[in-house]
Write a protein that holds these residues in place. Structure first.
Motif, PDB file in Angstrom:
ATOM      1  N   TYR A  69       5.917   2.885  -4.898  1.00 61.49           N
ATOM      2  CA  TYR A  69       4.549   3.377  -4.731  1.00 61.49           C
ATOM      3  C   TYR A  69       3.556   2.283  -5.086  1.00 61.49           C
ATOM      4  O   TYR A  69       3.872   1.360  -5.843  1.00 61.49           O
ATOM      5  CB  TYR A  69       4.313   4.606  -5.610  1.00 61.49           C
ATOM      6  CG  TYR A  69       5.151   5.797  -5.215  1.00 61.49           C
ATOM      7  CD1 TYR A  69       4.644   6.792  -4.385  1.00 61.49           C
ATOM      8  CD2 TYR A  69       6.464   5.916  -5.666  1.00 61.49           C
ATOM      9  CE1 TYR A  69       5.422   7.882  -4.013  1.00 61.49           C
ATOM     10  CE2 TYR A  69       7.255   7.005  -5.300  1.00 61.49           C
ATOM     11  CZ  TYR A  69       6.726   7.989  -4.476  1.00 61.49           C
ATOM     12  OH  TYR A  69       7.497   9.057  -4.102  1.00 61.49           O
ATOM     13  N   LEU A 123      -4.588  10.312  -7.522  1.00 62.08           N
ATOM     14  CA  LEU A 123      -3.990  11.559  -7.040  1.00 62.08           C
ATOM     15  C   LEU A 123      -5.069  12.564  -6.641  1.00 62.08           C
ATOM     16  O   LEU A 123      -4.896  13.328  -5.684  1.00 62.08           O
ATOM     17  CB  LEU A 123      -3.087  12.157  -8.129  1.00 62.08           C
ATOM     18  CG  LEU A 123      -1.804  11.380  -8.438  1.00 62.08           C
ATOM     19  CD1 LEU A 123      -1.066  12.012  -9.619  1.00 62.08           C
ATOM     20  CD2 LEU A 123      -0.888  11.327  -7.218  1.00 62.08           C
ATOM     21  N   ASP A 138      -6.222  11.624  -3.235  1.00 61.01           N
ATOM     22  CA  ASP A 138      -5.164  11.974  -2.282  1.00 61.01           C
ATOM     23  C   ASP A 138      -5.240  13.464  -1.942  1.00 61.01           C
ATOM     24  O   ASP A 138      -5.062  13.868  -0.791  1.00 61.01           O
ATOM     25  CB  ASP A 138      -3.786  11.656  -2.869  1.00 61.01           C
ATOM     26  CG  ASP A 138      -3.486  10.165  -2.881  1.00 61.01           C
ATOM     27  OD1 ASP A 138      -4.253   9.404  -2.267  1.00 61.01           O
ATOM     28  OD2 ASP A 138      -2.485   9.771  -3.510  1.00 61.01           O
ATOM     29  N   ARG A 139      -5.505  14.255  -2.959  1.00 61.90           N
ATOM     30  CA  ARG A 139      -5.499  15.713  -2.795  1.00 61.90           C
ATOM     31  C   ARG A 139      -6.771  16.238  -2.132  1.00 61.90           C
ATOM     32  O   ARG A 139      -6.718  17.133  -1.282  1.00 61.90           O
ATOM     33  CB  ARG A 139      -5.323  16.341  -4.182  1.00 61.90           C
ATOM     34  CG  ARG A 139      -5.170  17.847  -4.191  1.00 61.90           C
ATOM     35  CD  ARG A 139      -4.846  18.360  -5.580  1.00 61.90           C
ATOM     36  NE  ARG A 139      -5.902  18.075  -6.548  1.00 61.90           N
ATOM     37  CZ  ARG A 139      -5.800  17.173  -7.539  1.00 61.90           C
ATOM     38  NH1 ARG A 139      -4.695  16.467  -7.677  1.00 61.90           N
ATOM     39  NH2 ARG A 139      -6.810  16.972  -8.375  1.00 61.90           N
ATOM     40  N   GLY A 153      -6.801  11.027   1.039  1.00 67.08           N
ATOM     41  CA  GLY A 153      -5.989   9.902   0.591  1.00 67.08           C
ATOM     42  C   GLY A 153      -6.806   8.775  -0.015  1.00 67.08           C
ATOM     43  O   GLY A 153      -8.020   8.670   0.181  1.00 67.08           O
ATOM     44  N   SER A 154      -6.098   7.929  -0.752  1.00 71.53           N
ATOM     45  CA  SER A 154      -6.711   6.756  -1.383  1.00 71.53           C
ATOM     46  C   SER A 154      -6.082   5.457  -0.893  1.00 71.53           C
ATOM     47  O   SER A 154      -6.579   4.379  -1.181  1.00 71.53           O
ATOM     48  CB  SER A 154      -6.551   6.841  -2.904  1.00 71.53           C
ATOM     49  OG  SER A 154      -5.168   6.938  -3.254  1.00 71.53           O
ATOM     50  N   LYS A 155      -5.003   5.578  -0.148  1.00 69.04           N
ATOM     51  CA  LYS A 155      -4.243   4.411   0.309  1.00 69.04           C
ATOM     52  C   LYS A 155      -4.662   4.043   1.732  1.00 69.04           C
ATOM     53  O   LYS A 155      -4.655   4.900   2.622  1.00 69.04           O
ATOM     54  CB  LYS A 155      -2.746   4.751   0.265  1.00 69.04           C
ATOM     55  CG  LYS A 155      -1.820   3.700   0.853  1.00 69.04           C
ATOM     56  CD  LYS A 155      -0.388   4.213   0.805  1.00 69.04           C
ATOM     57  CE  LYS A 155       0.574   3.254   1.494  1.00 69.04           C
ATOM     58  NZ  LYS A 155       1.958   3.769   1.474  1.00 69.04           N
ATOM     59  N   ARG A 165      -7.199   6.556   5.847  1.00 69.36           N
ATOM     60  CA  ARG A 165      -6.663   6.635   4.490  1.00 69.36           C
ATOM     61  C   ARG A 165      -5.615   7.732   4.435  1.00 69.36           C
ATOM     62  O   ARG A 165      -5.763   8.784   5.079  1.00 69.36           O
ATOM     63  CB  ARG A 165      -7.760   6.932   3.462  1.00 69.36           C
ATOM     64  CG  ARG A 165      -8.823   5.867   3.350  1.00 69.36           C
ATOM     65  CD  ARG A 165      -9.670   6.068   2.083  1.00 69.36           C
ATOM     66  NE  ARG A 165     -10.034   7.448   1.842  1.00 69.36           N
ATOM     67  CZ  ARG A 165     -11.087   8.065   2.381  1.00 69.36           C
ATOM     68  NH1 ARG A 165     -11.869   7.396   3.214  1.00 69.36           N
ATOM     69  NH2 ARG A 165     -11.360   9.328   2.105  1.00 69.36           N
ATOM     70  N   THR A 166      -4.559   7.491   3.654  1.00 76.56           N
ATOM     71  CA  THR A 166      -3.514   8.492   3.466  1.00 76.56           C
ATOM     72  C   THR A 166      -3.192   8.590   1.981  1.00 76.56           C
ATOM     73  O   THR A 166      -3.627   7.754   1.178  1.00 76.56           O
ATOM     74  CB  THR A 166      -2.221   8.107   4.230  1.00 76.56           C
ATOM     75  OG1 THR A 166      -1.649   6.933   3.626  1.00 76.56           O
ATOM     76  CG2 THR A 166      -2.505   7.827   5.689  1.00 76.56           C
ATOM     77  N   SER A 167      -2.412   9.571   1.630  1.00 69.20           N
ATOM     78  CA  SER A 167      -1.919   9.654   0.257  1.00 69.20           C
ATOM     79  C   SER A 167      -0.812   8.620   0.077  1.00 69.20           C
ATOM     80  O   SER A 167      -0.208   8.157   1.053  1.00 69.20           O
ATOM     81  CB  SER A 167      -1.381  11.056  -0.029  1.00 69.20           C
ATOM     82  OG  SER A 167      -0.277  11.345   0.821  1.00 69.20           O
ATOM     83  N   ASP A 168      -0.549   8.256  -1.170  1.00 72.84           N
ATOM     84  CA  ASP A 168       0.518   7.298  -1.461  1.00 72.84           C
ATOM     85  C   ASP A 168       1.837   8.054  -1.499  1.00 72.84           C
ATOM     86  O   ASP A 168       2.280   8.528  -2.549  1.00 72.84           O
ATOM     87  CB  ASP A 168       0.240   6.601  -2.800  1.00 72.84           C
ATOM     88  CG  ASP A 168       1.211   5.458  -3.068  1.00 72.84           C
ATOM     89  OD1 ASP A 168       2.003   5.123  -2.163  1.00 72.84           O
ATOM     90  OD2 ASP A 168       1.187   4.905  -4.184  1.00 72.84           O
TER      91      ASP A 168
END
Length: 757
Positions: free
Chosen positions: A414, A430, A433-434, A438-440, A541-544
């Motif tokens: 990760y 997180l 992300d939620r 996302g943050s990634k 952007r997506t979640s990690d």
């Protein structure tokens, strides 16, 4: 080498000169954490991304800010306060822009020119409620506020490729503005925050492990030698070895980072293990009645070759990391490998001189302890000989299970792998992300195919639309921006800002849209298409979700592109900083396997040259290869994945664990040269060297076990896995190695043309 008093004092003088020289050069302590140091530097993927970002900028130079209003964000007083905050942020030197519902606008093109209507204007009393309804009814803006409408997202673009020092300063300024804004609360996540937070944790960890390492070493030395000088001499020697290593590293321009936090404790336990051998031999000679001077000379002259070889093999284990393409691992391996050499120099230059200068260490016999060791080691040796036929089968069976476990392990890492659970930084990422898609960063490079003139053609736009739909569904991505966004925005502008016109224009309108793209693109928050319209990007952007899941999704994306998008129309390639870190987890596993094979070869070569037999060289490898395989079985059982933070332990563990095998083999060889029988020589080796191997393993395992107190994943797993591998290696050296040596009796008999029987 003969360690006479005169030569030892010359060695001490050399040590003082080295220290003085390094001190005069004034190394400056610096802490750093750079995400890009985890990129595989020589990969074709990195070279492509460097070219890509030259046109479209870096994909991770942003800070996510979520500001909260408990009564709801669509409150004019709250939004006016946020506008003031935004303006203060935009006035900062290294802030290049902000995206939010309050900064976004929709162009409208009329015969009188182009105007821009704000998406949300808290000052526009007449239209405010209508704007809020439009935002709620549209999917376009949904990722700029939380589902419960209590958080508003501000996406701040900071200076491209900002250096850490400037990033720290900028984040402090941003934090001060947000704290002074009288908001209910706020959360932030992004590179400039993460780098600063990592370094703060690093500084605490570095100080902690220096302190805990000091206490551990003092405790071990006092238990072993029961004297003040028996504690102080090793501490002085170890301190010099660590200081030389850190000074040399800093002078070479290498700052302290997430990996070098482990260096002090690693070098300390390696130094203690070597010094225990030297001082134990010294005390043994004193107990035999030799004078203090002769005991020092004999201990160091007789043992220096064995300690040099063990230091060499340990250094090779670390240096094999240099053959990876990951800069962080590369330089950790290089400077830790060189640090082992500095520690060896410290031991041989300083220790004998201190022993000559200071009062003799007390060589107090403790009969009950001596009796315990003698009885225990004899019982253990008898058990090994009695079960010599079944031992290889048992080891083989356990190893087979471990190999099965190895086949089940997956590579998975990760972005924030190294952060402790519950850490504020982890929790903030997180949260985004939620709540905000996302943050990634997710980055795709686009290029027109040979069958179209540009990306702004009906065929290319339809292909991009299919691609965006797939990304939104598969990656659950938030805020997808691409050349298609510009085209849809332009078409909407040409149709008086109608939301229904936010779509691909008709073929008849394409040429008109083409003419307007440059002016629309100028106002885009990030560059999305090249000036000649031949290249573009999809930025989202997506979640990690981890590199394992990301690899599967990327494979699905590539399969979708191959099946549904003609390369003659549109060429698509996954790129970006997150992608580079994801692939580095798998790349480092393959590269470390090559480095480990090189370490195997070099150790086997050294042992083969030392004992003049390739069979004996291979025998040295077996009890050190098995623990590494058992380690993979342990990882499988406990659900520990291969990643940057776990893959490195294999080369490190091998380099350290092989020391015991070399000590055992060297002692066995010396006993055979005294023309003793094979079995008797093996027994003497087991009884005398076995005790030393157990003591050094306990010291090393305890030292590395301390690393499990770390908050960093890389440090925790390194401590746990290396300590476990050393225990596995001890079991193999004391149980399997004697049986293997009995199996190559002929090789020993032929050694140097002598018959040992």
């Amino acid at each position: 080498m003969n360690f006479t008093k005169k030569r030892s004092f010359i060695g001490l003088a050399i040590a003082l000169i080295i220290t003085l020289t390094l001190g005069l050069l004034q190394p400056q302590v610096r802490f750093d954490y750079d995400f890009e140091s985890f990129f595989p530097q020589e990969s074709e993927d990195l070279q492509f991304y460097i070219t890509h970002r030259a046109t479209f900028e870096n994909d991770n130079d942003y800070l996510l800010i979520a500001v909260k209003n408990q009564e709801g964000i669509f409150n004019q007083a709250f939004l006016k306060r946020v506008e003031e905050v935004q303006q203060q942020l935009l006035d900062l030197d290294k802030v290049e822009g902000i995206q939010s519902l309050l900064t976004l606008s929709q162009p409208v093109i009329s015969p009188f020119g182009m105007r821009r209507n704000r998406v949300l204007d808290p000052e526009d009393v007449d239209r405010f409620e209508k704007q809020v309804l439009a935002i709620r009814d549209s999917d376009t803006w949904k990722d700029f506020y939380s589902e419960d409408e209590t958080y508003l997202l501000l996406l701040l673009q900071n200076e491209q490729r900002i250096v850490k020092e400037d990033g720290d300063e900028l984040y402090e300024e941003i934090q001060a503005i947000l704290e002074g804004a009288f908001l209910d609360s706020f959360l932030t996540a992004g590179k400039i925050k993460a780098q600063g937070a990592f370094v703060t944790l690093l500084q605490g960890e570095f100080a902690f492990f220096l302190g805990i390492g000091f206490l551990l070493i003092v405790t071990i030395l006092f238990v072993l030698f029961r004297s003040v000088w028996g504690v102080l001499i090793p501490l002085i020697v170890i301190a010099f070895g660590i200081l030389w290593t850190l000074a040399f590293m800093l002078l070479m321009g290498k700052p302290l980072d997430v990996m070098t936090v482990m260096q002090p404790i690693i070098l300390a336990v390696i130094g203690v293990a070597g010094l225990v051998h030297f001082i134990n031999y010294y005390l043994t000679y004193v107990r035999e009645g030799k004078s203090h001077t002769l005991a020092v000379q004999a201990a160091f002259s007789g043992l220096v070759l064995a300690v040099f070889l063990t230091s060499l093999t340990t250094s090779l284990g670390f240096l094999s990391l240099y053959f990876t393409q990951i800069p962080t691992l590369k330089y950790f391996g290089l400077y830790t490998g060189l640090g082992v050499a500095w520690m060896f120099l410290s031991m041989v230059l300083i220790t004998p001189a201190l022993l000559y200068l200071l009062p003799p260490l007390p060589a107090v016999d403790r009969p009950h302890i001596v009796s315990f060791w003698r009885k225990s080691m004899r019982t253990a040796f008898s058990w090994v000989i009695a079960h010599k036929k079944s031992i290889p089968w048992v080891f083989g069976g356990i190893t087979l299970v471990a190999v099965i476990g190895l086949s089940q392990l997956k590579v998975n890492g990760y972005i924030l792998d190294n952060l402790p659970e519950g850490n504020e930084l982890m929790e903030s990422f997180l949260f985004f992300d939620r709540e905000f898609g996302g943050s990634k960063p997710l980055e795709l490079a686009l290029e027109k195919g040979a069958a179209v003139n540009s990306l702004v053609t009906m065929e290319a736009l339809e292909a991009i639309e299919r691609l965006e739909e797939f990304i939104a569904e598969t990656y659950d991505a938030g805020v997808i921006l691409s050349p298609l966004t510009l085209v849809k925005t332009t078409n909407q502008a040409l149709n008086n800002g109608s939301p229904r016109a936010f779509t691909i224009p008709s073929r008849g309108q394409i040429n008109r849209v083409n003419q307007m793209i440059p002016s629309i693109s100028e106002n885009s928050p990030i560059p999305l298409i090249s000036e000649d319209l031949s290249k573009g990007r999809i930025s989202a952007r997506t979640s990690d979700m981890g590199s394992y899941t990301a690899k599967r999704m990327n494979a699905e994306l590539e399969a979708f592109v191959q099946e549904h998008i003609s390369p003659e129309i549109l060429q698509v390639r996954i790129t970006g900083t997150s992608h580079l870190i994801d692939i580095s987890h798998e790349a480092v596993s393959k590269q470390l396997a090559k480095g480990l094979l090189l370490a195997f070869f070099l150790v086997a070569l050294i042992a083969g040259i030392l004992f003049r037999s390739w069979r004996i060289g291979l025998i040295v490898l077996i009890p050190n290869l098995i623990p590494l395989l058992w380690l993979t079985g342990m990882m499988w059982v406990f659900g520990i994945d291969f990643k940057l933070t776990t893959a490195i332990v294999f080369t490190v563990a091998f380099g350290i664990a092989v020391d015991d095998s070399i000590h055992f083999m060297t002692k066995f060889y010396l006993e055979l040269k005294k023309r003793r029988s094979m079995l008797y020589a093996l027994k003497r080796t087991f009884l005398e060297t076995g005790k030393a191997i157990i003591l050094t393993t306990v010291i090393l395992a305890a030292g590395f076990g301390v690393l499990t107190l770390s908050q960093f994943g890389v440090t925790f797993y390194s401590g746990l896995l290396i300590a476990s591998s050393l225990i596995f290696a001890l079991i193999a050296d004391l149980i399997l190695l004697p049986v293997l040596l009995l199996g190559i009796r002929k090789s020993w008999m032929n050694l140097e043309g002598k018959a040992y029987s």
